[in-house]
Structure formats: structure tokens, C-alpha cells
Design a protein around this motif. Structure first.
Motif, mmCIF file in Angstrom:
data_model
loop_
_atom_site.group_PDB
_atom_site.id
_atom_site.type_symbol
_atom_site.label_atom_id
_atom_site.label_comp_id
_atom_site.label_asym_id
_atom_site.label_seq_id
_atom_site.Cartn_x
_atom_site.Cartn_y
_atom_site.Cartn_z
ATOM 1 N N ASN A 118 1.582 -1.989 -10.453
ATOM 2 C CA ASN A 118 0.356 -2.275 -10.302
ATOM 3 C C ASN A 118 -0.519 -3.349 -10.019
ATOM 4 O OD1 ASN A 118 -0.927 -0.186 -12.117
ATOM 5 N ND2 ASN A 118 -0.504 -1.114 -13.820
ATOM 6 N N ARG A 119 0.999 -4.191 -8.837
ATOM 7 C CA ARG A 119 0.861 -5.102 -7.785
ATOM 8 C C ARG A 119 0.471 -4.812 -6.578
ATOM 9 N NH1 ARG A 119 5.101 -8.137 -11.153
ATOM 10 N NH2 ARG A 119 4.031 -9.801 -12.012
ATOM 11 N N LEU A 120 0.534 -3.808 -6.306
ATOM 12 C CA LEU A 120 0.397 -3.048 -5.039
ATOM 13 C C LEU A 120 -1.641 -3.169 -4.418
ATOM 14 C CD1 LEU A 120 1.917 0.196 -5.392
ATOM 15 C CD2 LEU A 120 2.764 -0.836 -4.371
ATOM 16 N N LYS A 121 -1.604 -4.551 -3.847
ATOM 17 C CA LYS A 121 -2.999 -3.366 -3.019
ATOM 18 C C LYS A 121 -3.922 -2.558 -3.510
ATOM 19 C CE LYS A 121 -3.061 -7.705 -0.586
ATOM 20 N NZ LYS A 121 -3.823 -8.544 -1.350
ATOM 21 N N LEU A 122 -3.313 -1.231 -2.800
ATOM 22 C CA LEU A 122 -3.310 0.559 -2.620
ATOM 23 C C LEU A 122 -2.843 1.196 -3.411
ATOM 24 C CD1 LEU A 122 -5.698 1.711 -2.429
ATOM 25 C CD2 LEU A 122 -5.624 1.503 -0.128
ATOM 26 N N PHE A 123 -3.171 2.243 -4.120
ATOM 27 C CA PHE A 123 -1.954 2.709 -4.305
ATOM 28 C C PHE A 123 -3.105 4.216 -4.550
ATOM 29 C CE2 PHE A 123 0.977 4.878 -7.849
ATOM 30 C CZ PHE A 123 1.486 5.745 -7.198
ATOM 31 N N TRP A 124 -3.152 5.314 -3.613
ATOM 32 C CA TRP A 124 -4.655 6.135 -3.302
ATOM 33 C C TRP A 124 -3.437 7.676 -2.991
ATOM 34 C CZ3 TRP A 124 -5.903 8.500 1.463
ATOM 35 C CH2 TRP A 124 -6.872 8.724 1.527
ATOM 36 N N ILE A 125 -3.714 8.313 -4.115
ATOM 37 C CA ILE A 125 -3.359 9.576 -3.917
ATOM 38 C C ILE A 125 -4.731 10.996 -4.028
ATOM 39 C CG2 ILE A 125 -2.358 11.414 -5.974
ATOM 40 C CD1 ILE A 125 -1.772 9.441 -7.215
ATOM 41 N N ALA A 126 -4.426 11.350 -2.413
ATOM 42 C CA ALA A 126 -4.807 12.200 -2.492
ATOM 43 C C ALA A 126 -4.574 13.589 -2.199
ATOM 44 C CB ALA A 126 -5.242 11.719 -0.911
ATOM 45 N N MET A 127 -5.582 15.052 -2.142
ATOM 46 C CA MET A 127 -5.186 15.816 -2.538
ATOM 47 C C MET A 127 -6.100 17.096 -1.944
ATOM 48 S SD MET A 127 -3.161 16.355 -4.593
ATOM 49 C CE MET A 127 -2.456 17.432 -5.019
ATOM 50 N N GLY A 128 -5.739 17.951 -1.038
ATOM 51 C CA GLY A 128 -6.121 18.615 -0.696
ATOM 52 C C GLY A 128 -7.370 19.780 -1.126
ATOM 53 N N GLY A 129 -7.779 19.768 -2.477
ATOM 54 C CA GLY A 129 -8.232 20.099 -2.672
ATOM 55 C C GLY A 129 -7.463 21.971 -4.048
ATOM 56 N N TYR A 144 0.664 -0.984 0.486
ATOM 57 C CA TYR A 144 0.212 -0.238 -0.353
ATOM 58 C C TYR A 144 0.675 1.447 -0.246
ATOM 59 C CZ TYR A 144 -3.319 -3.596 1.573
ATOM 60 O OH TYR A 144 -3.960 -4.364 1.719
ATOM 61 N N VAL A 145 0.423 2.529 -0.743
ATOM 62 C CA VAL A 145 1.485 3.295 -0.765
ATOM 63 C C VAL A 145 0.324 4.472 -1.067
ATOM 64 C CG1 VAL A 145 3.230 4.790 -2.392
ATOM 65 C CG2 VAL A 145 3.442 2.481 -1.957
ATOM 66 N N LEU A 146 0.776 5.777 -0.413
ATOM 67 C CA LEU A 146 -0.333 6.692 0.130
ATOM 68 C C LEU A 146 0.386 8.496 -0.155
ATOM 69 C CD1 LEU A 146 -1.070 4.409 2.238
ATOM 70 C CD2 LEU A 146 -3.833 5.039 1.472
ATOM 71 N N PRO A 147 0.848 8.446 -1.593
ATOM 72 C CA PRO A 147 1.113 10.006 -1.259
ATOM 73 C C PRO A 147 -0.507 10.916 -1.385
ATOM 74 C CG PRO A 147 1.445 8.897 -3.786
ATOM 75 C CD PRO A 147 0.627 8.416 -2.385
ATOM 76 N N LEU A 148 0.457 11.822 -0.206
ATOM 77 C CA LEU A 148 -0.550 13.111 0.068
ATOM 78 C C LEU A 148 -0.365 14.208 0.316
ATOM 79 C CD1 LEU A 148 -1.939 11.352 4.358
ATOM 80 C CD2 LEU A 148 -2.600 11.164 1.586
ATOM 81 N N SER A 149 -1.336 15.203 -0.933
ATOM 82 C CA SER A 149 -1.114 16.624 -1.237
ATOM 83 C C SER A 149 0.604 16.997 -1.734
ATOM 84 C CB SER A 149 -0.876 17.317 -0.235
ATOM 85 O OG SER A 149 -2.204 17.630 0.263
ATOM 86 N N THR A 150 0.779 16.401 -3.315
ATOM 87 C CA THR A 150 1.484 16.420 -2.988
ATOM 88 C C THR A 150 2.029 16.013 -5.017
ATOM 89 O OG1 THR A 150 4.535 14.984 -2.938
ATOM 90 C CG2 THR A 150 2.493 13.916 -3.420
ATOM 91 N N GLY A 151 3.315 16.310 -5.287
ATOM 92 C CA GLY A 151 3.023 16.049 -6.664
ATOM 93 C C GLY A 151 5.185 16.437 -7.472
ATOM 94 N N TYR A 152 5.205 15.705 -8.669
ATOM 95 C CA TYR A 152 6.566 16.056 -8.394
ATOM 96 C C TYR A 152 6.824 18.367 -9.307
ATOM 97 C CZ TYR A 152 8.159 11.183 -8.459
ATOM 98 O OH TYR A 152 8.695 10.566 -7.545
ATOM 99 N N LYS A 163 -2.052 1.939 -12.529
ATOM 100 C CA LYS A 163 -3.719 2.404 -11.580
ATOM 101 C C LYS A 163 -3.206 3.251 -10.367
ATOM 102 C CE LYS A 163 -4.312 -2.568 -13.839
ATOM 103 N NZ LYS A 163 -4.980 -3.276 -13.569
ATOM 104 N N TYR A 164 -4.139 3.640 -10.113
ATOM 105 C CA TYR A 164 -4.609 4.184 -8.916
ATOM 106 C C TYR A 164 -5.811 5.205 -8.688
ATOM 107 C CZ TYR A 164 -4.110 8.331 -11.964
ATOM 108 O OH TYR A 164 -4.761 9.572 -13.139
ATOM 109 N N GLN A 165 -5.549 5.223 -6.717
ATOM 110 C CA GLN A 165 -7.264 5.839 -6.851
ATOM 111 C C GLN A 165 -6.744 7.193 -6.441
ATOM 112 O OE1 GLN A 165 -9.574 3.478 -3.903
ATOM 113 N NE2 GLN A 165 -8.764 1.765 -4.992
ATOM 114 N N THR A 166 -8.161 8.145 -5.708
ATOM 115 C CA THR A 166 -8.381 9.454 -6.029
ATOM 116 C C THR A 166 -9.258 9.432 -5.323
ATOM 117 O OG1 THR A 166 -9.196 10.276 -7.611
ATOM 118 C CG2 THR A 166 -7.156 10.658 -7.780
ATOM 119 N N ASN A 167 -8.542 11.100 -3.978
ATOM 120 C CA ASN A 167 -9.224 10.648 -3.036
ATOM 121 C C ASN A 167 -9.556 12.356 -3.156
ATOM 122 O OD1 ASN A 167 -10.064 11.380 -0.026
ATOM 123 N ND2 ASN A 167 -11.239 10.003 -0.818
ATOM 124 N N THR A 168 -10.160 13.200 -2.504
ATOM 125 C CA THR A 168 -10.012 14.145 -1.895
ATOM 126 C C THR A 168 -10.330 15.517 -1.020
ATOM 127 O OG1 THR A 168 -10.186 15.247 -4.237
ATOM 128 C CG2 THR A 168 -10.627 17.189 -2.679
#
Length: 382
Positions: free
Chosen positions: A320-331, A290-298, A353-358
């Protein structure tokens, strides 16, 4: 007879002197001031908040913090008693917030408040606006885990190094090994920030008590072991990764009863720590489930470097073998928002493949606390 009278007078004088010593030895009390009874932070029935500080000789006082959607400094006004105050123009939702006073250009801790956030370069004050919305991170009447500091001498940097560890309630009696979440802070903060401003240990207590997540060990490392702030893709340049893989993770595996396979190991990081999370996903995906980057980006230059120099990593099927690649932002108010969109576009181009969240609160621990509330229940489900 004369000698006897003189002796009696001398003894009486000595007794009076001795009796007076405790009084003479006590320092005189300072004159009373408005600061004695001052309430430095007060939530009004309207939802507005008043900030106050006693600084009678100051010529300018400002307050700043994440309590305001504009984030900019606010000027306080001085009354005839030397008390400076500022009332927010809007109602403040119940939650936890940081704030800083600046008195005549010098950052000044609120002397009436011991609730603090610890960072790499100092402290900020914190406040809790109480209400049902803040309960997720509040100290509730539930079983509490332990939070401890772990020190070690780093061979990578040659310096003593620290990380924080949360273990869930009843950990000492658990026979089964637990999964591990590595929870990384951002630039300017340190390994204590997730447990002060982030309230991570109390959030985990509350989630566990509600049966919403798996029991896990949460490790909060120091994110910048050297003086540099490395923004480039890759894990060779920054000593952080060497320290993580060769020192911190082995020490956690040795000291705590934890599972060590990738599917029971998660990594989440915010801002600078989010860049480190992106690097973990692209350059060491085999270590994590599981990898979860929050409020970030190159940044654009680093994103260009990624495509020019690391195409093979972008094509690595392990990502793509990660069970969850969850990328979240603060809007859209999040200062990393555009960088994050750029990264997502590159990932789309290479079929990652990834999921996003805000959570729309900007680049602040308000966002990241709520991120933790949302992603912790998603970890280690299978």
C-alpha cells in the motif's frame, strides 16, 4: 583471300555470340499472375476490410486475427484466377491489427505485406486501418526517440539474452536522470512484441509530443528466460525474477542515465507478464513505485495457494506504499476477466489498495496499447 573471308566470318560470328551473351545470361521472366498487382489488405469506404491471397493450388485458406470481435478463423473463397478473399461482415475501426493466413493447414505470412509482429515462435502480419482513432499509435510528424536491442550473456540461464529499450527524443542531450518503466509482454510473445504489435515507441513519441507524460526510459525484457511458463505466486520458482533483479535492472542502471529508487521505477505487464506484475507487487513491492497488471489474474488453484501459503505477503504494508497499483482488463471478452475478479476479491479481503481500468477490446494488443496510452501519463507525476 579465302583465308581472309573465313576469318571475317569467324570474327562476325564471335561478335554476334558475345553480343548475345547478356541476353542469354538473364533468367527468363516468370509468366504474369494475379499476384503481381494483388492488394492483400484493402479497407473499403464502408469500413469493411477485404483480405486476399494468391494460392491457386490450395484447397483451403483461412484468416484469423484481432480485427474480428469473434476472434475465430474466417474462410476465404477462391475465384477462377486462384485468388482467395474474405470481406469482413462488420466495419473495422481505425487502429492496428494482427492477422494470420493459414493455407492448407500451414500458417503462411502474407507475401504482399512486410508489416510484422514478432513473437517467440514466429511472426504475424499487421495492418493499419488509418483514421483519427489510430493516430495515437501511428508514425506522426513529431520528434522520435530511439529503439535499440541490448544483448547480454545471462549467468542465470547460461544463454545469450535480449531486451529492447526505448529512449525519448533528445535523450542524449538530457542532463537529468530519467525514470524507468519496465514493460513486459505476454505468453507466446517476446521482447520485440511491445514495439511491433504494441507500438510502444510510437505511442510514447506521440504522448511526449502532446505533453501528456513524463520523459522516461522504457525497457522491454524477454519474459520467459526458460522453457517453463510459471503461473504460481512467488518469485523463487521462476528464473525470470532472478534475471530481472540481478542482471537486467543492474545493466539498465549501468548503461542508461536513469533514476534507481522505487518511486522512479514502474513495472507493467500483460497476461503472463501481468502475473509477473502481480508477483512484483506482492513479493517485491519495495523495488517499485508503480505496478500495473494488465489482462491477468491468478488461476483458481494459484489463488488458493496464495491465501494458503503467502498470507504474510498479502499483509505486507509495503504494497500500500505503491504510488499506483493499477489493474486493467479488456472487458468481459478478456479471457482473464474472471481470474482478475478473483484476484481483486482477495485484495479487497486483505485491504490492498488498487485502481481498476477497462478498455473493452478483449485479450489483445488493441487493449494493451490503449492501456499504455492511459497509464503512461499517470507515472512519475510527483
Amino acid at each position: 583471300m579465302k583465308h581472309h573471308v573465313t576469318m571475317k566470318k569467324w570474327i562476325l560470328s564471335l561478335g554476334l555470340l558475345i553480343c548475345g551473351l547478356p541476353i542469354l545470361a538473364q533468367p527468363s521472366r516468370p509468366a504474369p499472375t494475379p499476384n503481381d498487382t494483388l492488394k492483400s489488405v484493402e479497407a473499403l469506404a464502408s469500413g469493411q476490410v477485404i483480405f486476399r491471397i494468391y494460392a491457386p493450388k490450395a484447397s483451403q485458406v483461412i484468416v484469423s486475427g484481432d480485427f474480428s470481435k469473434e476472434f475465430g478463423p474466417k474462410n476465404l473463397s477462391k475465384n477462377e484466377l486462384g485468388v482467395w478473399s474474405y470481406t469482413t461482415s462488420e466495419a473495422i475501426s481505425p487502429d492496428f491489427y494482427t492477422y494470420d493466413f493459414t493455407v492448407d493447414g500451414v500458417k503462411t505470412l502474407d507475401p504482399k505485406n512486410t508489416f510484422l509482429k514478432e513473437g517467440e515462435n514466429g511472426y504475424s502480419n499487421m495492418m493499419e486501418i488509418k483514421g483519427k482513432e489510430s493516430a495515437y499509435a501511428a508514425i506522426q510528424a513529431v520528434p522520435h526517440g530511439k529503439l535499440e536491442k541490448v544483448w547480454f550473456q545471462s549467468k542465470v540461464t547460461g544463454k545469450p539474452t535480449r531486451f529492447h529499450v526505448y529512449t525519448p527524443p533528445g535523450y542524449e542531450k538530457m542532463k537529468a536522470k530519467l525514470p524507468v518503466l519496465y514493460l513486459q509482454h505476454g505468453g507466446g510473445d517476446n521482447d520485440a512484441s511491445w514495439s511491433t504489435a504494441g507500438r510502444a515507441n510510437f505511442i510514447m513519441d506521440n504522448l511526449l509530443a502532446a505533453g501528456k507524460c513524463q520523459a522516461m526510459v522504457v525497457v522491454m525484457p524477454m519474459g520467459h528466460p526458460s522453457s517453463g511458463f510459471y503461473m504460481n505466486p512467488g518469485i523463487e520458482e521462476d528464473p525470470y525474477y532472478k534475471q530481472m533483479f540481478e542482471e537486467i535492472m543492474p545493466l539498465v542502471n549501468e548503461k542508461y542515465t536513469v533514476l534507481t529508487d522505487r518511486n522512479h521505477t514502474a513495472y507493467a505487464g500483460l497476461s503472463m507478464g501481468g502475473l509477473q506484475a502481480l508477483n512484483m507487487a506482492l513479493f517485491a513491492p519495495e523495488k517499485f513505485g508503480y505496478v500495473l497488471p494488465l489482462s491477468t489474474g491468478y488461476f483458481p488453484a494459484q489463488l488458493k495457494m496464495l491465501e494458503e501459503k503467502y498470507v504474510q505477503q498479502l499483509k505486507n504494508p509495503e504494497i500500500n506504499r505503491l504510488k499506483l497499483f493499477w489493474i486493467a482488463m479488456g472487458g468481459e471478452r478478456d479471457i482473464a476477466y474472471k481470474n482478475g475478479l478473483g484476484v481483486n476479491a482477495v485484495f479487497d479481503k486483505y485491504g490492498i489498495k488498487y485502481q481498476t481500468n477497462t478498455y473493452d477490446a478483449g485479450h489483445t494488443f488493441i487493449t494493451w496499447r490503449h492501456n499504455l496510452v492511459e497509464f503512461a501519463p499517470l507515472l512519475f507525476k510527483n
